[in-house]
Design a protein around this motif. Structure first.
Motif, PDB file in Angstrom:
ATOM      1  N   ARG A 180     -19.795 -23.611 -39.075  1.00 54.43           N
ATOM      2  CA  ARG A 180     -18.634 -23.731 -38.195  1.00 54.43           C
ATOM      3  C   ARG A 180     -18.793 -24.984 -37.341  1.00 54.43           C
ATOM      4  O   ARG A 180     -19.903 -25.464 -37.120  1.00 54.43           O
ATOM      5  CB  ARG A 180     -18.503 -22.508 -37.288  1.00 54.43           C
ATOM      6  N   TYR A 181     -17.646 -25.508 -36.867  1.00 54.88           N
ATOM      7  CA  TYR A 181     -17.731 -26.658 -35.993  1.00 54.88           C
ATOM      8  C   TYR A 181     -16.529 -26.685 -35.062  1.00 54.88           C
ATOM      9  O   TYR A 181     -15.481 -26.080 -35.321  1.00 54.88           O
ATOM     10  CB  TYR A 181     -17.856 -27.957 -36.797  1.00 54.88           C
ATOM     11  N   GLU A 182     -16.716 -27.368 -33.954  1.00 55.34           N
ATOM     12  CA  GLU A 182     -15.663 -27.557 -32.970  1.00 55.34           C
ATOM     13  C   GLU A 182     -15.463 -29.046 -32.742  1.00 55.34           C
ATOM     14  O   GLU A 182     -16.422 -29.821 -32.756  1.00 55.34           O
ATOM     15  CB  GLU A 182     -16.020 -26.891 -31.639  1.00 55.34           C
ATOM     16  N   ILE A 183     -14.232 -29.415 -32.544  1.00 56.47           N
ATOM     17  CA  ILE A 183     -13.894 -30.794 -32.185  1.00 56.47           C
ATOM     18  C   ILE A 183     -13.126 -30.747 -30.868  1.00 56.47           C
ATOM     19  O   ILE A 183     -12.081 -30.087 -30.781  1.00 56.47           O
ATOM     20  CB  ILE A 183     -13.056 -31.482 -33.275  1.00 56.47           C
ATOM     21  N   ASN A 184     -13.706 -31.394 -29.867  1.00 52.67           N
ATOM     22  CA  ASN A 184     -13.099 -31.382 -28.525  1.00 52.67           C
ATOM     23  C   ASN A 184     -12.830 -29.944 -28.061  1.00 52.67           C
ATOM     24  O   ASN A 184     -11.754 -29.615 -27.566  1.00 52.67           O
ATOM     25  CB  ASN A 184     -11.812 -32.208 -28.500  1.00 52.67           C
ATOM     26  N   ASP A 185     -13.846 -29.072 -28.271  1.00 47.55           N
ATOM     27  CA  ASP A 185     -13.812 -27.670 -27.844  1.00 47.55           C
ATOM     28  C   ASP A 185     -12.775 -26.828 -28.585  1.00 47.55           C
ATOM     29  O   ASP A 185     -12.448 -25.715 -28.156  1.00 47.55           O
ATOM     30  CB  ASP A 185     -13.553 -27.555 -26.332  1.00 47.55           C
ATOM     31  N   VAL A 186     -12.258 -27.322 -29.699  1.00 48.71           N
ATOM     32  CA  VAL A 186     -11.299 -26.561 -30.502  1.00 48.71           C
ATOM     33  C   VAL A 186     -11.988 -26.139 -31.800  1.00 48.71           C
ATOM     34  O   VAL A 186     -12.474 -26.985 -32.565  1.00 48.71           O
ATOM     35  CB  VAL A 186     -10.041 -27.390 -30.819  1.00 48.71           C
ATOM     36  N   GLU A 187     -12.067 -24.806 -32.034  1.00 55.10           N
ATOM     37  CA  GLU A 187     -12.714 -24.291 -33.232  1.00 55.10           C
ATOM     38  C   GLU A 187     -11.925 -24.695 -34.469  1.00 55.10           C
ATOM     39  O   GLU A 187     -10.704 -24.531 -34.537  1.00 55.10           O
ATOM     40  CB  GLU A 187     -12.814 -22.767 -33.159  1.00 55.10           C
ATOM     41  N   GLN A 188     -12.659 -25.192 -35.484  1.00 53.07           N
ATOM     42  CA  GLN A 188     -12.054 -25.619 -36.738  1.00 53.07           C
ATOM     43  C   GLN A 188     -12.266 -24.546 -37.812  1.00 53.07           C
ATOM     44  O   GLN A 188     -13.149 -23.693 -37.700  1.00 53.07           O
ATOM     45  CB  GLN A 188     -12.673 -26.939 -37.186  1.00 53.07           C
ATOM     46  N   PRO A 189     -11.471 -24.558 -38.879  1.00 49.11           N
ATOM     47  CA  PRO A 189     -11.707 -23.609 -39.975  1.00 49.11           C
ATOM     48  C   PRO A 189     -13.122 -23.760 -40.514  1.00 49.11           C
ATOM     49  O   PRO A 189     -13.648 -24.880 -40.586  1.00 49.11           O
ATOM     50  CB  PRO A 189     -10.666 -24.026 -41.021  1.00 49.11           C
ATOM     51  N   PRO A 190     -13.785 -22.637 -40.887  1.00 47.58           N
ATOM     52  CA  PRO A 190     -15.171 -22.730 -41.379  1.00 47.58           C
ATOM     53  C   PRO A 190     -15.265 -23.564 -42.650  1.00 47.58           C
ATOM     54  O   PRO A 190     -14.374 -23.535 -43.498  1.00 47.58           O
ATOM     55  CB  PRO A 190     -15.556 -21.271 -41.645  1.00 47.58           C
ATOM     56  N   ILE A 191     -16.336 -24.313 -42.738  1.00 48.18           N
ATOM     57  CA  ILE A 191     -16.568 -25.109 -43.937  1.00 48.18           C
ATOM     58  C   ILE A 191     -16.831 -24.184 -45.124  1.00 48.18           C
ATOM     59  O   ILE A 191     -16.317 -24.375 -46.211  1.00 48.18           O
ATOM     60  CB  ILE A 191     -17.752 -26.069 -43.719  1.00 48.18           C
ATOM     61  N   TYR A 192     -17.635 -23.169 -44.920  1.00 46.06           N
ATOM     62  CA  TYR A 192     -17.815 -22.124 -45.918  1.00 46.06           C
ATOM     63  C   TYR A 192     -18.219 -20.863 -45.161  1.00 46.06           C
ATOM     64  O   TYR A 192     -18.720 -20.910 -44.046  1.00 46.06           O
ATOM     65  CB  TYR A 192     -18.879 -22.492 -46.957  1.00 46.06           C
TER      66      TYR A 192
END
Length: 227
Positions: free
Chosen positions: A151-163
């Protein structure tokens, strides 16, 4: 519930001849599980604890014999092959994990015969050596679980999981032999002890059988009621 009732009936049956009742609480200072296949390292970073009740009778000078039971809350076993990656950079937070999770596989209710030899020091102080031998009813708790995600966040916004992939493996635990050896000191009706204990448990994970025996060093304190 049936196992708790059985333990209570056995203790009640001997209460008529008991001349000492020990109430004790213990905390595990060290924990070791058997290493099992792909899902358990044998280590544990968590703490286990227990509460026990014993009825004892002096059958020879300074030697007491009796029976005991209690509830032992075992710690989680450390998951194996877990790979964790984590980093933070400006505006980005990334975490990835792959492997089996830490899980509590069973708690225990032992029923055991206990023997204690006392070494009187004076009217208030004494020491003792102690052995427990019995059978443990092991209560199934969690199934083995494989975890695979990023999982990752960009500018404190959760992104869809990579897997993301998580799978639960049906886990069954059987009862087994139990023993403990150790000793302690007492002051009047209060006592403190250190015990090395092992609970034996056969385990079946997804149809494959092995054993997940649990050993530990337990520090205990308690109070004795005399009759």
């Amino acid at each position: 519930m049936k196992k708790l009732i059985l333990a209570g009936m056995i203790l009640a049956g001997i209460s008529s001849f008991a001349d000492e009742v020990n109430i004790r609480a213990g905390l595990n200072a060290g924990n070791w599980y058997n290493e099992i296949g792909e899902f358990n390292t044998g280590n544990s970073d968590d703490l286990g604890f227990e509460f026990t009740v014993e009825y004892m009778k002096e059958v020879a000078p300074n030697f007491k014999l009796g029976i005991g039971t209690g509830y032992q809350a075992n710690p989680k076993a450390e998951g194996k092959n877990t790979e964790t990656e984590y980093y933070v950079s400006p505006g980005v937070e990334y975490e990835a994990k792959r492997g089996f999770e830490d899980k509590k596989y069973y708690d225990s209710i032992p029923i055991y015969v206990t023997g204690k030899y006392e070494f009187p020091i004076n009217d208030s102080w004494g020491a003792y050596a102690k052995v427990n031998v019995g059978y443990s009813f092991n209560l199934e708790k969690d199934d083995a679980v494989w975890e695979d995600y990023a999982r990752y966040e960009i500018n404190d916004v959760e992104q869809p999981p990579i897997y993301s992939n998580s799978k639960s493996y049906d886990t069954k635990v059987k009862d087994g032999f139990y023993y403990a050896v150790g000793g302690g000191v007492k002051y009047k009706s209060f006592f403190a002890d250190i015990m090395y204990q092992t609970t034996f448990a056969d385990i079946e994970v997804n149809g494959e059988k092995d054993n997940l025996d649990y050993s530990r060093i337990t520090l205990g304190v308690g109070y004795s009621f005399g009759f």
